[in-house]
Design an enzyme around this catalytic site. Structure first.
Site, PDB file in Angstrom:
ATOM      1  CE  LYS A  33      -0.329  -0.240   5.057  1.00 47.98           C
ATOM      2  NZ  LYS A  33      -1.172  -0.717   6.174  1.00 47.98           N
ATOM      3  NE  ARG A 128      -6.624   0.521  10.975  1.00 50.29           N
ATOM      4  CZ  ARG A 128      -5.413   0.335  10.498  1.00 50.29           C
ATOM      5  NH1 ARG A 128      -4.507   1.308  10.550  1.00 50.29           N
ATOM      6  NH2 ARG A 128      -5.058  -0.817   9.965  1.00 50.29           N
ATOM      7  CE1 TYR A 242      12.356  31.850   4.971  1.00 50.63           C
ATOM      8  CE2 TYR A 242      12.530  29.453   4.715  1.00 50.63           C
ATOM      9  CZ  TYR A 242      12.263  30.709   4.182  1.00 50.63           C
ATOM     10  OH  TYR A 242      11.917  30.821   2.867  1.00 50.63           O
ATOM     11  CG  MET A 290       9.196  23.845   0.015  1.00 53.28           C
ATOM     12  SD  MET A 290       8.220  24.868  -1.072  1.00 53.28           S
ATOM     13  CE  MET A 290       7.192  25.747   0.095  1.00 53.28           C
TER      14      MET A 290
HETATM   15  C1  LIG Z   1      -0.440  -1.641   6.941  1.00 51.94           C
HETATM   16  C2  LIG Z   1      -1.076  -2.925   7.315  1.00 51.94           C
HETATM   17  C3  LIG Z   1      -0.321  -4.109   7.376  1.00 51.94           C
HETATM   18  C4  LIG Z   1       1.191  -4.112   7.314  1.00 51.94           C
HETATM   19  O1  LIG Z   1       1.670  -3.641   8.554  1.00 51.94           O
HETATM   20  P1  LIG Z   1       3.218  -3.498   8.893  1.00 51.94           P
HETATM   21  O2  LIG Z   1       3.230  -3.047  10.303  1.00 51.94           O
HETATM   22  O3  LIG Z   1       3.731  -2.462   7.959  1.00 51.94           O
HETATM   23  O4  LIG Z   1       3.860  -4.809   8.680  1.00 51.94           O
HETATM   24  C5  LIG Z   1      -1.006  -5.298   7.558  1.00 51.94           C
HETATM   25  N1  LIG Z   1      -2.350  -5.317   7.724  1.00 51.94           N
HETATM   26  C6  LIG Z   1      -3.095  -4.187   7.721  1.00 51.94           C
HETATM   27  C7  LIG Z   1      -4.559  -4.282   7.922  1.00 51.94           C
HETATM   28  C8  LIG Z   1      -2.485  -2.960   7.531  1.00 51.94           C
HETATM   29  O5  LIG Z   1      -3.224  -1.842   7.532  1.00 51.94           O
END
Ligand SMILES: *Cc1c(COP(=O)(O)O)cnc(C)c1O
Length: 348
Positions: A33, A128, A242, A290
């Site tokens: 992802k 979640r 800055y 930046m």
């Molecule tokens: C991001 C995620 C993972 C991977 O988690 P890591 O801690 O990066 O290994 C696995 N399952 C879900 C549901 C996630 O959101």
């Protein structure tokens, strides 16, 4: 060359996947992802498929379609956010498997794509994503009647193995999945390290593949080198950057390097992170801006053309700690302006 150079070692990503795979007796998927945690989902997924990964996870269907384009047909691509309104065509055309999170998603998916496979995400306590125990009890028979490929849940505290939430979530997940025929998955990187009770039939590592904690034995994956644009001498009492937040207390040599918060080197690193000239640390002086960092190179005999901010002496978690964040955020913030040469042995 005015931009930084981000080296991504795909062989190290593959080696990390093999190490995590060897820690379990079950199948190991790969989470790609957020564009492969910022490193390029397509080429990361290809390297992992070559290493033997057959299942991938993304956050949303659009990411899944991009990974499918890179991988071609074959590997299974699962979508954590499930089946969102308007996703049917994308899911079908890219052959993606949604992890359904609610009664509404289950109805939507089975209505739009009656024969298409799906997983179900269960909420074992993180609150979640996923169906809660009562939802699941009501929907289980219907869910099992279709092409159910996976039951999954996610741990809230897997980076703290002794946290009581882990055992509580494990119990809840076991209760919720008792007697189900579909394969089960509870663990990301942290859960893999907690041992076989947490492994079930499939694990889903992400951060460990990319060299981040909690996988302390991971092979580092990224190296980020930033070119020096200008050198100057600064007299005691002069200020830098800055807000005039840094004042020289001795005669200093200052390097201005090309990268800043627009490249993911967040402002919270100001006054806290270091760059490296080979083995020599060079502290940031003044605020991160930046596009630029100002670095104290007074103690170097010769200043190289570029300084490293990620490399042998400072990994993603070291830099994260200096910035008061986590390695995940450092990786996924790595900017679009860096030159990203074909990683070491990138045949893509
Ligand atoms: C991001 C995620 C993972 C991977 O988690 P890591 O801690 O990066 O290994 C696995 N399952 C879900 C549901 C996630 O959101």
């Amino acid at each position: 060359m005015g931009t930084g150079t981000l080296q991504i070692d795909l062989q190290a990503v593959a080696a990390n996947w093999r190490m995590l795979d060897a820690m379990t007796a079950c199948e190991t998927a790969a989470v790609v992802k957020a564009d492969g945690y910022g490193l390029g989902a397509g080429r990361v997924a290809k390297a992992l498929a070559e290493a033997g990964a057959r299942r991938f996870f993304v956050a949303v269907a659009e990411e899944g379609a991009a990974v499918r384009a890179a991988l071609g047909p074959g590997p299974e691509i699962n979508v954590f956010s499930g089946h969102m309104e308007g996703d049917a065509r994308l899911l079908r055309d890219a052959d993606l498997v949604p992890m359904l999170n609610s009664a509404g998603q289950l109805a939507r998916h089975r209505g739009a794509l009656p024969d298409a496979p799906y997983g179900v995400q269960l909420d074992s306590g993180m609150n979640r994503l996923g169906m809660e125990p009562a939802d699941w009890a009501a929907l289980r028979a219907e869910a099992e009647a279709g092409a159910l490929t996976l039951l999954m849940s996610h741990l809230a505290c897997a980076d703290e193995p002794d946290h009581p939430a882990n055992a509580a979530q494990l119990r809840t997940f076991r209760d919720m999945t008792a007697g189900v025929a579909a394969p089960r998955s509870l663990s990301a990187t942290g859960g893999i390290l907690m041992g076989p009770d947490y492994h079930f039939e499939l694990t889903r590592p992400g951060i460990g593949l990319y060299g981040g904690l909690p996988f302390a034995d991971a092979t580092p994956v990224v190296r980020l080198s930033l070119p020096v644009i200008q050198l100057r001498d600064v007299a005691p009492g002069e200020t830098v950057g800055y807000g005039c937040s840094f004042t020289a207390t001795r005669p200093m040599k200052l390097a201005t390097v090309s990268a800043g918060y627009a490249d993911g080197l967040i402002r919270a690193m100001s006054g806290r992170a270091r760059l490296w000239a080979g083995d020599a640390p060079c502290p940031l002086a003044g605020r991160v801006s930046m596009d630029l960092l100002t670095v104290d190179v007074t103690d170097l005999d010769t200043v190289p053309d570029a300084l490293d901010i990620l490399g042998d002496h400072q990994g993603v978690d070291d830099l994260a700690e200096a910035a008061g964040t986590i390695g995940y955020e450092i990786l996924t913030s790595l900017g679009a302006r860096y030159r990203r040469p074909g990683a070491v042995d990138d045949r893509a």
